[in-house]
Design a protein around this motif. Structure first.
Motif, PDB file in Angstrom:
ATOM      1  N   ALA A   1      74.560  17.613  34.624  1.00 59.54           N
ATOM      2  CA  ALA A   1      73.288  16.901  34.489  1.00 59.54           C
ATOM      3  C   ALA A   1      72.371  17.575  33.474  1.00 59.54           C
ATOM      4  O   ALA A   1      71.568  16.902  32.822  1.00 59.54           O
ATOM      5  N   ALA A   2      72.507  18.887  33.312  1.00 55.88           N
ATOM      6  CA  ALA A   2      71.706  19.620  32.333  1.00 55.88           C
ATOM      7  C   ALA A   2      72.131  19.301  30.905  1.00 55.88           C
ATOM      8  O   ALA A   2      71.407  19.601  29.958  1.00 55.88           O
ATOM      9  N   GLY A   3      73.306  18.715  30.746  1.00 59.07           N
ATOM     10  CA  GLY A   3      73.788  18.361  29.417  1.00 59.07           C
ATOM     11  C   GLY A   3      74.746  19.368  28.811  1.00 59.07           C
ATOM     12  O   GLY A   3      75.024  19.324  27.618  1.00 59.07           O
ATOM     13  N   ARG A   4      75.265  20.258  29.629  1.00 62.64           N
ATOM     14  CA  ARG A   4      76.259  21.214  29.129  1.00 62.64           C
ATOM     15  C   ARG A   4      77.646  20.613  29.316  1.00 62.64           C
ATOM     16  O   ARG A   4      77.967  20.066  30.359  1.00 62.64           O
ATOM     17  N   ARG A   5      78.457  20.744  28.270  1.00 59.78           N
ATOM     18  CA  ARG A   5      79.820  20.221  28.282  1.00 59.78           C
ATOM     19  C   ARG A   5      80.793  21.334  27.872  1.00 59.78           C
ATOM     20  O   ARG A   5      80.400  22.290  27.228  1.00 59.78           O
ATOM     21  N   ASN A   6      82.038  21.118  28.202  1.00 57.69           N
ATOM     22  CA  ASN A   6      83.096  22.036  27.793  1.00 57.69           C
ATOM     23  C   ASN A   6      82.762  23.470  28.207  1.00 57.69           C
ATOM     24  O   ASN A   6      83.048  24.423  27.487  1.00 57.69           O
ATOM     25  N   TYR A   7      82.140  23.607  29.359  1.00 60.39           N
ATOM     26  CA  TYR A   7      81.716  24.925  29.862  1.00 60.39           C
ATOM     27  C   TYR A   7      82.952  25.675  30.323  1.00 60.39           C
ATOM     28  O   TYR A   7      83.714  25.195  31.164  1.00 60.39           O
ATOM     29  N   THR A   8      83.167  26.847  29.766  1.00 59.46           N
ATOM     30  CA  THR A   8      84.370  27.619  30.046  1.00 59.46           C
ATOM     31  C   THR A   8      84.001  29.092  30.190  1.00 59.46           C
ATOM     32  O   THR A   8      83.153  29.597  29.464  1.00 59.46           O
ATOM     33  N   LEU A   9      84.656  29.773  31.123  1.00 56.61           N
ATOM     34  CA  LEU A   9      84.503  31.216  31.278  1.00 56.61           C
ATOM     35  C   LEU A   9      85.853  31.870  31.034  1.00 56.61           C
ATOM     36  O   LEU A   9      86.881  31.389  31.519  1.00 56.61           O
ATOM     37  N   PHE A  10      85.838  32.978  30.288  1.00 59.59           N
ATOM     38  CA  PHE A  10      87.039  33.750  29.996  1.00 59.59           C
ATOM     39  C   PHE A  10      86.824  35.164  30.506  1.00 59.59           C
ATOM     40  O   PHE A  10      85.757  35.749  30.285  1.00 59.59           O
TER      41      PHE A  10
END
Length: 132
Positions: free
Chosen positions: A35-44
């Motif tokens: 909902a905040a508008g973040r996409r493709n959020y990934t953690l490595f």
């Protein structure tokens, strides 16, 4: 679109618990990130608890403001803060931002080139070899 990368350091003694907390993340927190508008959020995860995060957004300031005002995000970040070394504040707002130094598509576009699509590269076809 803005690409954002950041770095955090997970406390070694809490690494297993940190990983467990992300498998899975609370559904209501996932919804707030989207909902905040973040996409493709990934953690490595790297050696010794180095965590690299990445996401894309159209307006990072608006996304930050949305999450700052979210009770769900505040609760999540309060629970997550103990996992990290050297943070002053919420992890989502105090992480060390990384500077982008290279992006393939940007450089190809600037050079007048293009990237082959995934379908072209899998089939062995590209626009030059399939042209008649």
């Amino acid at each position: 679109m803005t690409r954002v990368a950041f770095q955090l350091q997970i406390r070694a003694e809490l690494l297993d618990e940190y990983l467990a907390r992300h498998s899975p993340v609370w559904p209501e927190m996932l919804a707030e990130i989207a909902a905040a508008g973040r996409r493709n959020y990934t953690l490595f995860l790297g050696d010794h608890g180095t965590l690299i995060g990445y996401y894309e957004t159209d307006d990072d300031a608006a996304a930050q403001a949305y999450l700052s005002a979210s009770p769900v995000a505040a609760r999540w970040e309060a629970e997550m803060s103990r996992f990290f070394h050297g943070l002053d504040g919420r992890p989502d707002q105090a992480a060390t931002a990384l500077t982008e130094v290279f992006h393939l598509e940007d450089q190809l576009a600037a050079a007048g080139g293009h990237a082959a699509s995934d379908d072209d590269s899998r089939s062995g076809n590209d626009s030059e070899s399939s042209a008649s």
